[in-house]
Design a protein around this motif. Structure first.
Motif, PDB file in Angstrom:
ATOM      1  N   LEU A 187      42.406  21.077  -5.281  1.00  0.00           N
ATOM      2  CA  LEU A 187      42.288  21.074  -3.402  1.00  0.00           C
ATOM      3  C   LEU A 187      41.012  22.194  -3.617  1.00  0.00           C
ATOM      4  N   THR A 188      39.835  20.790  -3.038  1.00  0.00           N
ATOM      5  CA  THR A 188      38.988  21.519  -2.302  1.00  0.00           C
ATOM      6  C   THR A 188      38.463  20.877  -1.244  1.00  0.00           C
ATOM      7  N   CYS A 189      36.946  21.528  -0.818  1.00  0.00           N
ATOM      8  CA  CYS A 189      36.177  21.588   0.494  1.00  0.00           C
ATOM      9  C   CYS A 189      35.064  20.938   0.226  1.00  0.00           C
ATOM     10  N   ASP A 190      35.018  20.506  -1.050  1.00  0.00           N
ATOM     11  CA  ASP A 190      33.239  21.136  -1.788  1.00  0.00           C
ATOM     12  C   ASP A 190      32.796  19.526  -1.167  1.00  0.00           C
ATOM     13  N   PRO A 191      31.792  19.851  -0.226  1.00  0.00           N
ATOM     14  CA  PRO A 191      31.041  18.394   0.296  1.00  0.00           C
ATOM     15  C   PRO A 191      31.076  17.335  -0.015  1.00  0.00           C
ATOM     16  N   ASP A 192      29.955  17.422  -1.423  1.00  0.00           N
ATOM     17  CA  ASP A 192      30.334  16.275  -2.278  1.00  0.00           C
ATOM     18  C   ASP A 192      31.174  15.549  -2.398  1.00  0.00           C
ATOM     19  N   ILE A 193      32.083  16.295  -3.274  1.00  0.00           N
ATOM     20  CA  ILE A 193      33.410  15.167  -3.526  1.00  0.00           C
ATOM     21  C   ILE A 193      34.614  15.048  -2.738  1.00  0.00           C
ATOM     22  N   THR A 194      34.162  15.729  -1.052  1.00  0.00           N
ATOM     23  CA  THR A 194      34.786  14.989   0.161  1.00  0.00           C
ATOM     24  C   THR A 194      34.503  14.128   0.286  1.00  0.00           C
ATOM     25  N   SER A 195      32.923  13.614   0.497  1.00  0.00           N
ATOM     26  CA  SER A 195      32.402  12.839   0.950  1.00  0.00           C
ATOM     27  C   SER A 195      32.374  11.500   0.328  1.00  0.00           C
ATOM     28  N   ASP A 196      32.294  12.034  -1.010  1.00  0.00           N
ATOM     29  CA  ASP A 196      32.807  10.900  -2.485  1.00  0.00           C
ATOM     30  C   ASP A 196      33.752  10.027  -1.630  1.00  0.00           C
ATOM     31  N   VAL A 197      35.275  10.762  -2.129  1.00  0.00           N
ATOM     32  CA  VAL A 197      36.481  10.234  -2.005  1.00  0.00           C
ATOM     33  C   VAL A 197      36.270   9.905  -0.873  1.00  0.00           C
ATOM     34  N   HIS A 198      35.710   9.841   0.895  1.00  0.00           N
ATOM     35  CA  HIS A 198      35.644   9.148   1.800  1.00  0.00           C
ATOM     36  C   HIS A 198      35.220   8.463   1.880  1.00  0.00           C
ATOM     37  N   LYS A 199      34.097   8.183   1.060  1.00  0.00           N
ATOM     38  CA  LYS A 199      33.402   7.078   0.937  1.00  0.00           C
ATOM     39  C   LYS A 199      33.985   5.730  -0.423  1.00  0.00           C
ATOM     40  N   VAL A 200      35.340   6.408  -1.032  1.00  0.00           N
ATOM     41  CA  VAL A 200      35.585   5.101  -1.722  1.00  0.00           C
ATOM     42  C   VAL A 200      36.767   4.534  -1.100  1.00  0.00           C
ATOM     43  N   PHE A 201      37.475   6.032   0.247  1.00  0.00           N
ATOM     44  CA  PHE A 201      38.273   5.427   0.969  1.00  0.00           C
ATOM     45  C   PHE A 201      37.565   4.200   2.014  1.00  0.00           C
ATOM     46  N   GLN A 202      36.316   4.462   2.187  1.00  0.00           N
ATOM     47  CA  GLN A 202      35.798   3.392   2.975  1.00  0.00           C
ATOM     48  C   GLN A 202      35.437   1.737   1.944  1.00  0.00           C
ATOM     49  N   GLN A 203      35.795   2.151   0.841  1.00  0.00           N
ATOM     50  CA  GLN A 203      35.347   0.899  -0.213  1.00  0.00           C
ATOM     51  C   GLN A 203      37.128   0.199  -0.304  1.00  0.00           C
ATOM     52  N   LEU A 204      37.563   0.850  -0.231  1.00  0.00           N
ATOM     53  CA  LEU A 204      39.425   0.533   0.139  1.00  0.00           C
ATOM     54  C   LEU A 204      39.651  -0.382   1.098  1.00  0.00           C
ATOM     55  N   THR A 205      38.729   0.505   2.548  1.00  0.00           N
ATOM     56  CA  THR A 205      39.767  -0.157   3.531  1.00  0.00           C
ATOM     57  C   THR A 205      38.200  -0.774   4.459  1.00  0.00           C
ATOM     58  N   GLY A 206      37.305  -0.873   4.101  1.00  0.00           N
ATOM     59  CA  GLY A 206      36.465  -1.814   5.142  1.00  0.00           C
ATOM     60  C   GLY A 206      35.599  -2.638   3.559  1.00  0.00           C
ATOM     61  N   MET A 207      34.795  -3.091   3.946  1.00  0.00           N
ATOM     62  CA  MET A 207      34.432  -4.483   2.783  1.00  0.00           C
ATOM     63  C   MET A 207      32.598  -3.553   3.006  1.00  0.00           C
ATOM     64  N   GLY A 208      31.707  -4.332   1.695  1.00  0.00           N
ATOM     65  CA  GLY A 208      30.378  -3.338   1.563  1.00  0.00           C
ATOM     66  C   GLY A 208      30.111  -4.025   0.434  1.00  0.00           C
ATOM     67  N   LYS A 209      28.534  -3.040  -0.071  1.00  0.00           N
ATOM     68  CA  LYS A 209      28.545  -3.030  -1.355  1.00  0.00           C
ATOM     69  C   LYS A 209      28.610  -1.808  -1.720  1.00  0.00           C
ATOM     70  N   ALA A 210      28.988  -1.712  -3.089  1.00  0.00           N
ATOM     71  CA  ALA A 210      29.490  -0.021  -3.829  1.00  0.00           C
ATOM     72  C   ALA A 210      28.679   0.863  -3.082  1.00  0.00           C
ATOM     73  N   LEU A 211      28.953   1.896  -2.716  1.00  0.00           N
ATOM     74  CA  LEU A 211      28.636   3.206  -1.859  1.00  0.00           C
ATOM     75  C   LEU A 211      28.647   3.991  -2.894  1.00  0.00           C
ATOM     76  N   ARG A 212      27.040   4.806  -3.305  1.00  0.00           N
ATOM     77  CA  ARG A 212      26.639   5.733  -4.041  1.00  0.00           C
ATOM     78  C   ARG A 212      27.268   7.283  -3.629  1.00  0.00           C
ATOM     79  N   VAL A 213      27.737   7.650  -5.044  1.00  0.00           N
ATOM     80  CA  VAL A 213      28.990   9.064  -4.581  1.00  0.00           C
ATOM     81  C   VAL A 213      27.569   9.703  -5.792  1.00  0.00           C
ATOM     82  N   LYS A 214      27.687  11.365  -5.298  1.00  0.00           N
ATOM     83  CA  LYS A 214      27.338  12.238  -6.072  1.00  0.00           C
ATOM     84  C   LYS A 214      28.219  12.390  -7.757  1.00  0.00           C
ATOM     85  N   LYS A 215      29.052  13.313  -7.107  1.00  0.00           N
ATOM     86  CA  LYS A 215      29.940  13.986  -8.034  1.00  0.00           C
ATOM     87  C   LYS A 215      30.772  13.362  -9.203  1.00  0.00           C
TER      88      LYS A 215
END
Length: 726
Positions: free
Chosen positions: A516-544
């Motif tokens: 369980l975390t609120c690390d900005p990089d990890i939570t941003s990465d999780v958000h990007k993975v959800f974007q890829q799952l629900t939307g469309m587009g190129k693979a988004l770059r993640v940090k951690k």
């Protein structure tokens, strides 16, 4: 004189030189030549067949039924788990091999074995192990259960009072439901469903229409219990007395065919191919397509016939012919053909002394027990949990808190397996009804949970949640939850990522890590993975995060290679990977090269392992062990010594091609120094286990590790229970 004292004494120069010269000569004589490095990494001799390794795991589970250190009903449970595992093995793995042969699409893996050869070896092993399973049941477990007041009565043991009760039960509960099928030109052989208890009946005489077919089939409906507990008033001994449905039907088979003579009644069960296949290019609506596939699952191609061993050969030959099966596909058994239905006995509240001692999962010190303060605690520090030793409650509570918190704007979550009555789903429904933006990625292709997941998806949609089914062709296996909250003028994200499913029942049985975390990089990465799952587009770059199918395989292999480079430079190098299965060719080759470089590689692999340890010049620095105990080992952990700056990752993925190339998976770092130390300590508990661990030998078989003389017994799961649970 002590070693310290000897080391401190001065020696004449000539003596010292002579000693050093002698030591050098001894070293020259005693030091063995290192084996030549093997570079033909595609040599089939360096790999173990996937299906045969899978079979070895099932055998290790069966071994637990013989382990007298386990309580009696837990030994029975392991035997039943073996049955369940073997059912799935035939439904998925054996059926897959048969289809390859049938359609001339044979796939030869790195081990070089052709599907026909693998099937032959599977048949050889499984016939031996199934016979062994029933010997354990009949000769060891059932007699021990009787000694402890649990009786499974045979027909020749029924008292008059029991016969009378059984007769009443048959006419009231069984006969109205059963539909016997006589075999004649108007009643051809029925198409029998997968894994259903059936009986083949040999008859003599003519029926009311003058038919004289001599044979009938009795399918036992799924709605009927496979065993019945007799009431205490008809039992002449204390304890629980059970009767199998097969015994009840045998006892009264004649009543199903009035006026005819039943010469014999024999139980059998058919196993069919249960793997679902969807042509991805042709799917327009995944849920609708899957619903159609589910309707046909019970009637896939025939794979295995289990038949009671006293069935006359000509009758079982007749069944083989009807199902287009061969002699190798026939399993003659001495007992019930559907053992897994006995699982309820293992959970009996009357015999808790024959089960594992109950425990209460621990709750981390300093973590608020009130759910409305969990986010405050996570802001201060990441929370790492190891289930089932530590409670799954904080994961449920933070979702409940988010559902009711007016500051929470959105919740996103993946669901792979959640269970029929999930508090997680209840909280998501509650959140949607409270006006939150709830998005749920439901993987409706989770094997054998498809129908349940379709129902969960409909329930969430009816509550107003947005439900998507991931990406066609890629199962969503990642375990992640994201909570988006407004705090003052800022938007703050909280995330849960884990190695296991959002299933509270499994959280008491499977070992899994939760972060369980609120690390900005990890939570941003999780958000990007959800974007890829629900939307469309190129693979988004993640940090951690590493995420499949994009960066996970490369990320782990790069870390393995970095450890190998340190070993080549003469530095200490150590890799520990705890995982469920290892089959991915590139990962295996990277581990071989790390071993050749001198890195120490400890693999803790619960199930399938295609890597072969102990090969001189290739894998002599690799040790593979499997832990089989009270809990199902399910954590996926990657540890790298990294020159003393230890790196630890946890993942939802195994080192398998399907996980790394054909699924959506996440792998997340454990960064807090105290959590890194903790995970390393917990991995060490598994490496030192000498009571529940099995060591993989060079021939592909496993040898149970036992304490040597004067060595303390070490049980990793027990150690973790003692240190983390209440």
């Amino acid at each position: 004189m002590s070693d310290v004292e000897v080391a401190g004494k001065e020696k004449p120069v000539s003596d010292t030189a002579e000693v050093k010269a002698t030591e050098v000569k001894a070293a020259e004589v005693e030091a063995p030549e290192p084996p030549p490095l093997l570079t033909d990494y595609d040599n089939p001799e360096y790999y173990i067949n996937r299906e045969l390794s899978h079979l070895q795991f099932n055998i290790r589970v069966l071994e637990q039924a013989l382990n007298e250190e386990h309580p009696l009903l837990e030994r029975l449970r392991f035997l039943l788990i073996f049955s369940s595992n073997m059912d799935e093995f035939f439904e998925i793995r054996v059926s897959g091999l048969k289809r390859q042969i049938e359609f001339s699409r044979e796939q030869v893996g790195l081990d070089g074995m052709r599907p026909a050869d693998v099937l032959k070896e599977i048949n050889r092993i499984t016939h031996v192990q199934v016979e062994r399973q029933y010997n354990i049941l009949n000769e060891i477990l059932l007699p021990e259960l009787r000694k402890n007041g649990i009786y499974f009565l045979r027909r020749n043991e029924f008292t008059d009072a029991q016969k009378s009760w059984i007769r009443t039960f048959f006419f009231q509960e069984v006969m109205p439901i059963i539909s016997p099928i006589g075999l004649d030109p108007a009643h051809p052989f029925p198409r029998l469903a997968n894994k259903i208890l059936n009986f083949i009946v040999e008859l003599e005489g003519k029926d009311a229409f003058g038919r004289e077919t001599g044979m009938a089939i009795i399918p036992a409906p799924r709605s009927l219990p496979r065993f019945v507990q007799l009431p205490r008033q008809v039992c002449d001994k204390e304890g629980d007395h059970y009767v199998f449905l097969s015994s009840i039907i045998h006892q009264h088979a004649g009543d199903l065919f009035p006026g005819m003579t039943v010469k014999g009644c024999y139980q059998f069960r058919l196993t069919r191919n249960s793997d679902l296949s969807l042509e991805n290019d042709e799917v327009e609506d995944l849920a609708t397509a899957l619903q159609g596939e589910l309707l046909s699952r019970s009637y896939g191609d025939e794979v295995r016939l289990e038949v009671v061993d006293n069935c006359p050969r000509y009758l079982s030959d007749f069944l083989l012919k009807q199902f287009d099966l061969t002699e190798d596909d026939r399993y003659e058994i001495n007992g019930p053909v559907n053992l897994t239905r006995l699982m309820d006995v293992c959970n009996s509240e009357n015999h808790q002394h024959l089960q594992f001692e109950p425990f209460t999962p621990g709750y981390p010190k300093g973590l608020p027990t009130k759910s409305d303060r969990l986010m405050d605690a996570i802001q201060k520090e990441d929370v790492l949990l190891l289930h089932p030793f530590q409670s799954f409650t904080p994961v449920v509570d933070i979702l409940r808190q988010a559902a009711k918190d007016p500051s929470v704007l959105a919740i996103k979550q993946t669901l792979y397996r959640t269970g029929a009555h999930s508090q997680m789903v209840d909280a998501l429904v509650d959140a949607a009804r409270h006006g939150k933006e709830v998005t749920v990625v439901v993987e409706i292709r989770a094997r054998f949970d498809e129908e349940e997941n379709l129902k969960l998806a409909r329930r969430l949609q009816e509550a107003g949640a947005v439900v998507v089914y991931g990406v066609v062709g890629y199962k969503t296996h990642a375990k992640m939850m994201l909570i988006v909250r407004r705090e003052g003028r800022k938007i703050v994200r909280y995330a849960h990522v884990g190695t296991g499913n959002y299933h509270q029942g499994n959280a008491r049985l499977y070992t899994d890590y939760s972060l369980l975390t609120c690390d900005p990089d990890i939570t941003s990465d999780v958000h990007k993975v959800f974007q890829q799952l629900t939307g469309m587009g190129k693979a988004l770059r993640v940090k951690k995060l590493f995420h499949a199918p994009f960066t996970l395989k490369k990320g782990i292999i790069d870390l393995i290679n970095q450890e190998a480079e340190r070993a080549r430079a003469g530095e200490k190098a150590h890799i520990i990977i705890k995982i469920n299965s290892v089959t991915e060719p590139q990962a295996i080759k990277a581990l071989y090269k790390a071993s050749q470089a001198g890195a120490k590689v400890d693999l803790i692999v619960r199930g399938i392992c295609c890597l072969q340890p102990g090969i001189p010049g290739l894998s002599e620095n690799i040790t593979v062990r499997s832990i089989i105990g009270r809990f199902l080992e399910h954590t996926r952990v990657f540890y790298f010594y990294n020159g003393g700056e230890e790196k630890v990752y946890c993942a939802s993925a195994d080192l398998m091609t399907r996980n790394l190339d054909h699924r959506v998976e996440t792998c997340f770092p454990i960064e807090h120094p105290k959590h890194v130390i903790r995970v390393r300590r917990e991995l060490s508990a598994y490496l030192s286990d000498n009571t529940r661990s099995f060591i993989l030998k060079g021939d592909g078989e496993y040898e149970r590790r036992v304490p040597v003389r004067n060595q303390k017994e070490r049980n990793a799961q027990l150690t973790l229970l003692e240190t983390l649970a209440v």
